[in-house]
Scaffold this active site. Structure first.
Site, PDB file in Angstrom:
ATOM      1  CB  THR A  63      38.682 -25.018  29.585  1.00  0.00           C
ATOM      2  OG1 THR A  63      39.420 -26.209  29.836  1.00  0.00           O
ATOM      3  CG2 THR A  63      37.336 -25.384  28.990  1.00  0.00           C
ATOM      4  CB  ILE A  64      43.253 -26.097  26.288  1.00  0.00           C
ATOM      5  CG1 ILE A  64      43.798 -26.842  27.516  1.00  0.00           C
ATOM      6  CG2 ILE A  64      43.866 -24.715  26.161  1.00  0.00           C
ATOM      7  CD1 ILE A  64      45.264 -27.201  27.402  1.00  0.00           C
ATOM      8  CG  ASP A  65      41.302 -29.744  29.860  1.00  0.00           C
ATOM      9  OD1 ASP A  65      42.229 -30.275  29.226  1.00  0.00           O
ATOM     10  OD2 ASP A  65      41.423 -29.338  31.021  1.00  0.00           O
ATOM     11  CG  MET A  85      47.774 -30.578  28.919  1.00  0.00           C
ATOM     12  SD  MET A  85      47.647 -28.812  29.293  1.00  0.00           S
ATOM     13  CE  MET A  85      49.306 -28.477  29.912  1.00  0.00           C
ATOM     14  NE  ARG A 137      43.444 -32.936  36.217  1.00  0.00           N
ATOM     15  CZ  ARG A 137      44.604 -33.175  36.816  1.00  0.00           C
ATOM     16  NH1 ARG A 137      44.783 -34.291  37.492  1.00  0.00           N
ATOM     17  NH2 ARG A 137      45.578 -32.302  36.733  1.00  0.00           N
ATOM     18  CE1 TYR A 194      52.137 -25.871  32.212  1.00  0.00           C
ATOM     19  CE2 TYR A 194      53.995 -24.399  32.526  1.00  0.00           C
ATOM     20  CZ  TYR A 194      52.966 -25.156  33.057  1.00  0.00           C
ATOM     21  OH  TYR A 194      52.778 -25.192  34.405  1.00  0.00           O
ATOM     22  CD  GLN A 249      48.896 -29.773  25.359  1.00  0.00           C
ATOM     23  OE1 GLN A 249      48.116 -30.499  24.755  1.00  0.00           O
ATOM     24  NE2 GLN A 249      49.630 -30.200  26.369  1.00  0.00           N
TER      25      GLN A 249
END
Length: 422
Positions: A142-144, A190, A192, A297, A299
């Site tokens: 996950t990029i998060d 991004m 959230r 998108y 990134q």
């Protein structure tokens, strides 16, 4: 020794290095060909399993498989499809096990974030309940960077590198034009519920005085007055201001600043763009000329400037997942463990999916500056190793030589199926 087949699926938002994880799974399976027969990839993740749309990895060319290491996005297609509880969606679980039984699949690898780890855990529980011998291993992605129990998540390091570089280069641009043009530039990234991506832009700050002047993260409540005052102060001091903002920043009432009112397939609130809203706020109150950009998108697909550390870790978790499955470890995920002593090094360890699924890891308070607009030295020390090393892909005709899978499908053995709506 009896051989069984394996299923590999990609889930959720893709990354610049998720295909390196696929390569890790495939390469390891091939070195254990005495125990793993064929590796099948689901077309669009778990949806491919439900539809019995299985890519035969053995039919892919050696060049395509080698190219997975340097190709971004999901080579086999991803999805946002969340399995509900067994009692609410029993038909879907029965269907999955029917497909796996029909194709002699006993190993299940699912590559994704928190929702994907939840899917893997639920499938493991279902297989046990229904008496089907299936070993399920989740693979982090996950990029998060919000998966718990792992120091960082594969995919994040390359996004962090992209965001830091973009903030640095944009600040050079704004500095050169601010006397007669843009005074404030806002870059939306991004994130959230967590600010890991936005915070990583702090790595662009150095003695040159460039990089982001303000970093806004969801862990800090957004206060309009404080924000405007700080922007005004920075412009007064240096002539321009660069802001990096996570899409999920919230006001004191808990509402997203950019809330659009709709939801995605996982039930998450759909966000509508915080950067233009902040620009409007600045124009109305400070009258500065502003520009904004949303990385979106770009990134997560920027394989051309991926972090070598990220590529290495993505490949390693794929290898580890296959090894865990062969060891009989069920409902686990390989987690990255950082050696706290310099120089930077890391190892992998299995953690239980029950402790990972549907949980988010926020940034620690000690990574956020006291005023809420920046990152501490402890935060910089965490981020810095993750963007190290350049993993440039090969180029042809001036462009990266990415590959596309042929996706040769295995012959279906079952009747067609329509997945239930989430």
């Amino acid at each position: 020794m009896t051989k069984y087949n394996a299923f590999y699926g990609q889930s959720g938002g893709v990354t610049a290095v998720i295909n390196a994880t696929a390569a890790g799974v495939i390469d390891t399976a091939r070195t254990h060909c005495d125990r793993i027969g064929s590796v099948y990839a689901g077309v669009n993740g778990i949806v491919g399993a439900l539809n019995e749309e299985l890519v035969d990895i053995g039919q892919e060319s050696s060049d395509n498989l080698a190219g997975l290491l340097h190709t971004p996005s999901g080579a086999f297609g991803s999805c946002r499809f969340k399995l509900q509880d067994l009692t609410a969606q029993r038909a879907e679980y029965v269907r999955l096990l029917e497909v796996f039984k029909a194709h002699d699949i006993r190993y299940f690898f699912y590559n994704g974030g928190g929702d994907s780890q939840d899917t893997t855990h639920k499938l493991s529980q279902c297989a046990k309940e229904m008496g089907y011998p299936l070993t399920c291993v989740g693979i982090p992605k996950t990029i998060d960077n919000d998966l718990p129990l792992t120091d960082n998540s594969p995919g994040f390091g390359s996004v962090a590198k992209y965001v830091a570089i973009s903030a640095l280069e944009a600040s050079y641009d704004v500095e050169s034009m601010h006397s007669s043009s843009t005074k404030v530039f806002i870059m939306e990234v991004m994130g959230r519920h967590t600010g890991w991506i936005a915070a990583a832009s702090c790595l662009a700050q150095d003695e040159r005085g460039l990089g982001p002047d303000l970093i806004l993260v969801p862990e800090v409540v957004f206060d309009k007055a404080s924000f405007l005052a700080r922007v005004d102060q920075v412009v007064a001091e240096k002539g321009f201001c660069v802001v990096v903002v996570a899409e999920g920043i919230k006001a004191a009432d808990g509402k997203f600043i950019s809330e659009s009112g709709s939801t995605d397939a996982f039930g998450h609130t759909q966000l509508g763009g915080v950067a233009p809203r902040l620009v409007d706020l600045i124009k109305q109150n400070l009258s500065y000329k502003c520009h904004w950009a949303v990385c979106d998108y770009l990134q997560r697909s920027a394989r051309h400037i991926a972090s070598q550390v990220d590529v290495d870790q993505a490949y390693a978790v794929g290898r580890a997942a296959a090894e865990y499955a062969l060891q009989g470890r069920d409902s686990v995920m390989p987690a990255i463990v950082r050696d706290e002593h310099p120089p930077y090094s890391w190892t992998l360890t299995p953690v239980l999916l029950s402790d990972v699924a549907n949980r988010e890891k926020a940034m620690p308070e000690e990574y956020i500056s006291e005023d809420g607009f920046g990152v501490t030295e402890a935060g910089r020390a965490y981020f810095a190793p993750l963007i190290q090393g350049e993993a440039h892909p090969p180029y042809e005709n001036g462009l990266p030589a990415y590959v596309r899978m042929s996706k040769s499908l295995v012959r279906k053995k079952l009747a067609s199926h329509t997945p239930q709506n989430n």
